[in-house]
Write an enzyme that holds these catalytic residues in place. Structure first.
Site, mmCIF file in Angstrom:
data_model
loop_
_atom_site.group_PDB
_atom_site.id
_atom_site.type_symbol
_atom_site.label_atom_id
_atom_site.label_comp_id
_atom_site.label_asym_id
_atom_site.label_seq_id
_atom_site.Cartn_x
_atom_site.Cartn_y
_atom_site.Cartn_z
ATOM 1 N N ASN A 20 -13.727 36.514 35.622
ATOM 2 C CA ASN A 20 -13.732 36.442 36.991
ATOM 3 C C ASN A 20 -13.210 35.088 37.704
ATOM 4 O OD1 ASN A 20 -13.975 36.897 39.691
ATOM 5 N ND2 ASN A 20 -16.198 37.589 39.602
ATOM 6 N N THR A 51 -20.083 40.629 44.022
ATOM 7 C CA THR A 51 -19.897 39.574 45.226
ATOM 8 C C THR A 51 -18.989 40.066 46.635
ATOM 9 O OG1 THR A 51 -20.227 38.025 43.532
ATOM 10 C CG2 THR A 51 -19.440 37.049 45.983
ATOM 11 N N GLU A 93 -22.473 39.720 30.977
ATOM 12 C CA GLU A 93 -21.216 39.154 30.451
ATOM 13 C C GLU A 93 -21.575 38.888 29.112
ATOM 14 O OE1 GLU A 93 -20.731 36.249 33.289
ATOM 15 O OE2 GLU A 93 -22.170 34.738 32.406
ATOM 16 N N SER A 114 -16.568 33.868 39.795
ATOM 17 C CA SER A 114 -17.502 34.159 39.207
ATOM 18 C C SER A 114 -18.901 33.725 39.794
ATOM 19 C CB SER A 114 -17.640 34.238 37.824
ATOM 20 O OG SER A 114 -18.709 34.734 36.989
ATOM 21 N N SER A 115 -19.861 34.364 40.321
ATOM 22 C CA SER A 115 -21.177 33.946 40.656
ATOM 23 C C SER A 115 -22.081 33.259 39.295
ATOM 24 C CB SER A 115 -22.003 34.860 41.294
ATOM 25 O OG SER A 115 -21.235 35.768 42.133
HETATM 26 N N1 LIG Z 1 -13.336 45.704 47.404
HETATM 27 C C1 LIG Z 1 -12.288 44.674 46.681
HETATM 28 N N2 LIG Z 1 -11.208 44.765 47.002
HETATM 29 C C2 LIG Z 1 -10.131 43.820 46.571
HETATM 30 N N3 LIG Z 1 -10.514 42.893 45.547
HETATM 31 C C3 LIG Z 1 -11.495 43.040 45.111
HETATM 32 C C4 LIG Z 1 -12.674 43.917 45.356
HETATM 33 N N4 LIG Z 1 -13.844 43.860 44.727
HETATM 34 C C5 LIG Z 1 -13.422 42.761 43.971
HETATM 35 N N5 LIG Z 1 -12.207 42.262 44.064
HETATM 36 C C6 LIG Z 1 -11.602 41.340 43.230
HETATM 37 O O1 LIG Z 1 -12.288 41.264 42.067
HETATM 38 C C7 LIG Z 1 -12.692 39.768 42.015
HETATM 39 C C8 LIG Z 1 -14.109 39.849 41.188
HETATM 40 O O2 LIG Z 1 -14.927 40.223 42.258
HETATM 41 P P1 LIG Z 1 -16.258 39.686 42.407
HETATM 42 O O3 LIG Z 1 -17.210 40.481 43.395
HETATM 43 O O4 LIG Z 1 -16.396 38.418 42.508
HETATM 44 O O5 LIG Z 1 -17.118 40.151 40.963
HETATM 45 P P2 LIG Z 1 -18.659 39.996 40.602
HETATM 46 O O6 LIG Z 1 -19.294 39.276 41.699
HETATM 47 O O7 LIG Z 1 -19.112 41.317 40.118
HETATM 48 O O8 LIG Z 1 -18.561 39.185 39.148
HETATM 49 C C9 LIG Z 1 -12.798 39.245 43.240
HETATM 50 O O9 LIG Z 1 -12.337 37.938 43.258
HETATM 51 C C10 LIG Z 1 -11.485 39.984 43.925
HETATM 52 O O10 LIG Z 1 -10.424 39.454 43.687
HETATM 53 MG MG LIG Z 2 -20.173 37.773 41.623
#
Ligand SMILES: Nc1ncnc2c1ncn2[C@@H]1O[C@H](COP(=O)(O)OP(=O)(O)O)[C@@H](O)[C@H]1O
Ligand SMILES: [Mg+2]
Length: 1004
Positions: free
Chosen positions: A157, A112, A383, A160-161
């Protein structure tokens, strides 16, 4: 300008895994770790970006970085997600290739975040302008809204989406964003009513309770305390680093930017509140006469006032279930457990429909007609939880499909292409998850097909019957494991409960609990409930439950959730295959959501199932750059005919040539356009000039014609007049010829004489001699016949000239008096200015007549010949002598008493006034006087005396010796030429008693 880091300069480890030597899994992981430890979270495998989740904010996502990566070659700078976004955006803009960004990885790997980074990069580099910025804002602000309603904290997460999202951003030909379309995939709605331990419900519930004002909460009849709501899990209501209250404000603001109306936002919040309150409805059993229990709502506290649903309607919906068949309608009562089930079903449906409505509403704001498209896919990640249910099954299926796409495009197709092209190729083994996809989605024997079959089958259908079916049908499948299957392998596997089945996914084994599969797949809402919802006095709720409309009763079963999902994933995959894929493969460094921890085993596991090693191998074995013949030809054929179709030039040379060629073409187009523009402008001017001059000429010709006509008419008139004049002249001359000839001589003569005379007189005017009487000159006579006139005129002129001088006729001066000496003085008459001078006022007033002459004279004394000054006045009737000082009258002589005036021949100024003997005035005797204005006095005396009616002509005796009668004696006054010694003055001396001698200087 700052020198940019080259890919190979100061590189930590190896930026592109393709260059890794030696290539092994260990070196691969080591390289990732090395880079991760140095905050280098991005690494390439060719054009694929591996992204490690840093779990902390790094200073590499800022406007400066955006500028740095903007318009740079992909491999020019150190690996970054911006480089991928830039590459995708530029090939979309410049090469018209629709793009998709495929972001994969397990839950919490950073998908995300990566999708947001890509979107923000594209927003930063694409066009600007009021309209474009508005679109960008709307696209970007759709994220917080959807995240609030579709994301939740899970054990993997914190954000989490819980839904899949695919967003198409649409651009115009210039590369400016016009809008977009969002597709959402199956929201994990079971979370609304129940959350696993350590997880939360969707963010929006917590945001609303923490962030809304007291006033809003009061209106929504909500309490700020989370613990008051059954649907909110208590153990993890507050999440570290998540500020629900602030996020609520962000979401409200974002909704406003996206274009939600005030009342729409209010409706949405009312629905969120309604879901919370639904969870608090409790039921109690009420025995019925037939011995069954019927549920009743406990503590009716008006929870549903807000939605405008009558409580009785709702209660009935929770107590009965009506089954409608074609002909009959059967109503059964619900017991308490069923009522709770109905309540939860309603809550889940209400929420998920609200979510879908939000997506539709956002799409309404941002939709446009398609042009160029960049799709960003951010789907829920693979997951594995302790307990996995239908939702995880769906999510993992989706991830299998995505992995399929990756394998298909990067591993299978590429290898097959080399072989097809006849290029020497050593096959690289990889795991193709198509078999797992088949296990799930096969039309006949796939798990989803089994599930649907069970759901649609008449008779008793339970999760157990479904599991039985799976056990029989899928037992032989390599990736399916079940305790009860005939496959004896798992009979003793205690980790596999009887109520569960296990699938060996590409990313690992997942144990699914069959419980709830049928129900969730059916996703049925009792019609009683949807009808109750439709009765609500709330427009949004009515809109969300259209099937509740009694007028539109549809007895057909709606498609199952699994079916719908499979269909939409199929559409998505087909959609992605039409676009140029860009991969971001997200990896989680640890399971603790912690920064700086790199768990080798975890990373290794992900690297394996993501097929990254295979990816590197294929990249290394294959060409660095590949392009299909078609687009290559399309792109470069303009350069040289000979290069087609067997071109062999290096790529960058071709690119450079192409760029130059494009530049030349641009110049040519510009040239032609400018030429065309100038020519058009010129032609327009020319046309206008012709029109203007034509009009002017027409006007001028008309004007000229008019003038010609007028001139002609005038000349005609003149000609007529001239001819008429000539004609008349001729006539007259002819008629008068006889008279004219007879008298012409005399007439001409008279006329000539007249003319000559006229000319003579006029000429005389300018040639007259001076006014001096002694001037003897006279102009010459022009013609002899004028002689008489000429002489006469000369005399007349001379007389006139004289008369002008003295106004006195000549008889007086017939003698030899040298008057010209005196007449040089003009006659002034009143020398004393007697009327004006106040000194003589008395004297003047004593005069009865007008004073003709007033002067000072000397009265000569007989005794000594000396003079006494006296005022001499002459009026019409008399001569008066007065004292010069006092103005007293000494003598007044009436003019008739004067007989004569005696003067000498000299210029002496002496004169004697002689009185008539015997007259009254004569008593005192005559007066002997002298004056400087003698001539004037005598002239005036003479003229006055002459005009006096009764007087005789005054005699003037001119002699150098005359007698003057003084009182008694006569005295002789004798004038002699004085000797020069006497000076210039005239002197008078008494010689003896009888003689006064006046000597006059000779020169006088
Ligand atoms: N590029 C990044 N820089 C800093 N923190 C990140 C980054 N990517 C992810 N995170 C951390 O990881 C968490 C989970 O990321 P997310 O994108 O929601 O994961 P996913 O969508 O793959 O489940 C975010 O809430 C953030 O805290
Ligand atoms: Mg996500």
């Amino acid at each position: 300008m700052e020198v940019k880091t080259s890919l190979l300069d100061n590189m930590i480890g190896v930026g592109d895994m393709v260059l890794l030597e030696p290539l092994s899994e260990d070196s691969f992981i080591e390289n990732l770790r090395n880079r991760f430890d140095h905050n280098e979270i991005y690494t390439y495998i060719g054009s694929v970006v591996i992204s490690m989740n840093p779990y902390r904010s790094l200073p590499i996502f800022n406007p400066d970085k955006v500028e740095e990566y903007r318009n740079r070659n992909f491999y020019e700078l150190s690996p970054h997600i911006y480089a991928l976004a830039d590459e995708a955006y530029r090939s979309l803009r410049d090469q018209d290739k629709d793009q998709c960004i495929l972001i994969t990885g397990e839950s919490g790997a950073g998908k995300t975040e990566a999708s947001k980074l890509v979107m923000s990069y594209v927003a930063a580099v694409c066009g600007k302008g009021q309209e474009v910025n508005k679109v960008k804002e709307q696209l970007l602000q759709s994220n917080p809204v959807l995240e609030a309603f579709g994301n939740a904290k899970t054990v993997r997460n914190d954000n989490s989406s819980r839904f899949g999202k695919y967003m198409d951003i649409e651009f115009d030909f210039k590369g400016d964003p016009l809008g977009g379309v969002i597709s959402n995939y199956l929201l994990e709605k079971s979370r609304v009513v129940k959350q696993p331990r350590g997880e939360r419900n969707f963010h929006v519930f917590y945001q609303l309770l923490s962030g809304a004002s007291d006033d809003t909460l009061k209106k929504l009849k909500l309490d700020r305390d989370f613990s008051k709501y059954n649907y909110l899990s208590l153990d993890s209501a507050a999440v570290n680093g998540l500020d629900d209250a602030a996020n609520f404000r962000t979401v409200k603001n974002a909704m406003q930017i996206v274009g939600f109306m005030e009342d729409e936002v209010q409706s949405v919040l009312e629905l969120v509140a309604a879901v919370l309150k639904l969870g608090n409805i409790e039921f109690k059993p009420e025995s019925r006469c037939n011995g069954t229990d019927e549920s009743r709502i406990k503590d009716k506290n008006g929870e549903f006032d807000l939605l405008g649903i009558e409580q009785s309607v709702l209660e009935r919906a929770f107590s009965y279930r009506t089954v409608e068949a074609k002909l009959e309608k059967v109503s059964t009562t619900l017991n308490v457990a069923q009522a709770y089930y109905a309540r939860d079903a309603l809550a889940k449906n209400l929420y998920s429909r609200l979510f879908s409505w939000l997506v539709t509403r956002i799409n309404e704001s941002i939709k446009v007609t398609r042009h160029k498209v960049m799709g960003v896919l951010d789907i829920y990640g693979f997951e594995i939880f302790e307990e996995n249910s239908f939702e995880q099954f769906i999510i993992n299926y989706c991830n299998e499909k995505l992995q399929q796409i990756f394998i298909e495009l990067t591993l299978r197709e590429e290898q097959e292409e080399y072989i097809r092209e006849g290029i020497e190729w050593t096959n690289i083994e990889y795991f193709n998850n198509a078999i797992i996809c088949d296990l799930i989605e096969n039309h006949q024997s796939g798990i989803l097909a089994m599930l649907d079959e069970e759901c649609l089958r008449p008779g008793t259908v339970t999760d157990e019957t479904f599991l039985d079916k799976l056990n029989t049908i899928c037992a032989e499948h390599q990736h399916f494991e079940s305790r009860l299957s005939k496959n004896s392998k798992y009979i003793t596997d205690h980790s596999l409960p009887h109520t569960c089945f296990r699938i060996q996914h590409y990313a690992g084994k997942v144990l699914y609990r069959a419980e709830g599969f049928v129900d969730k797949n059916n996703d049925l809402l009792y019609r009683d409930l949807s009808q109750a919802m439709y009765k609500a006095n709330h427009s949004l709720i009515k809109q969300l439950f259209p099937e509740g409309n009694p007028a539109k009763v549809n007895l057909k079963r709606p498609p199952t959730a699994g079916f719908q999902f499979k269909a939409s994933v199929g559409t998505l995959m087909r959609n992605l295959q039409t676009k140029n894929p860009n991969y971001i493969r997200c990896i989680k460094p640890n399971d603790k959501k912690a920064s700086h921890i790199f768990t080798d085993s975890l990373v290794c596991h992900q690297v394996r199932y993501l097929g990254l090693m295979e990816n590197v191998r294929v990249r290394r074995a294959g060409y660095a750059f590949r392009q299909a013949y078609e687009p290559c030809l399309e792109r470069y054929k303009m350069l040289c005919k000979r290069t087609w179709p067997h071109w062999s030039g290096p790529l960058f040379f071709l690119e450079e040539r192409r760029r130059q060629c494009l530049q030349n073409l641009a110049t040519l187009i510009q040239k032609i356009y400018r030429g065309w523009k100038c020519r058009t402008h010129f032609l327009l001017l020319k046309k206008s000039q012709i029109v203007v001059s034509a009009w002017y000429r027409r006007y001028a010709v008309r004007l000229f014609g008019e003038m010609q006509k007028l001139k002609y008419q005038k000349r005609c008139k003149e000609a007529v007049t001239t001819i008429a004049a000539f004609w008349h002249g001729t006539q007259v001359r002819r008629e008068y010829r006889k008279f004219f000839r007879a008298n012409a001589g005399k007439k001409i003569y008279d006329f000539t004489i007249q003319r000559i005379m006229q000319k003579y007189f006029l000429g005389l005017k300018s040639t007259l001699p001076s006014m001096s009487p002694i001037d003897k000159s006279w102009p010459a006579r022009p013609y002899l016949f004028l002689d008489g006139v000429h002489t006469e005129l000369r005399t007349v002129f001379h007389h006139w000239r004289v008369s002008q001088l003295c106004l006195c006729p000549s008889p007086i001066f017939n003698s030899s008096v040298k008057y010209y000496l005196t007449v040089s003085q003009p006659f002034r008459g009143d020398y004393l200015e007697i009327s004006k001078n106040p000194k003589y006022q008395k004297l003047n007033s004593a005069m009865e007549e007008k004073v003709l002459l007033a002067d000072v004279v000397n009265k000569i004394n007989r005794a000594n010949g000396k003079g006494t000054a006296r005022i001499f006045l002459l009026t019409k009737n008399s001569v008066v002598l007065a004292d010069q000082k006092t103005g007293q009258v000494k003598a007044s002589v009436p003019l008739p008493d004067l007989t004569s005036v005696s003067v000498s021949t000299q210029s002496d100024g002496f004169f004697a006034l002689k009185l008539k003997e015997g007259s009254a005035s004569a008593i005192k005797g005559d007066f002997l006087l002298s004056s400087e204005h003698l001539i004037e006095i005598i002239t005036k005396l003479h003229r006055t005396g002459a005009t006096a009616a009764d007087s005789e002509q005054l005699n003037i005796d001119i002699s150098d010796e005359f007698l003057v009668q003084f009182k008694h004696d006569k005295v002789c006054v004798k004038f002699i030429q004085g000797a020069p010694k006497n000076g210039n003055s005239v002197s008078c001396k008494r010689k003896n008693n009888r003689l006064l001698e006046v000597s006059v200087p000779t020169t006088a």
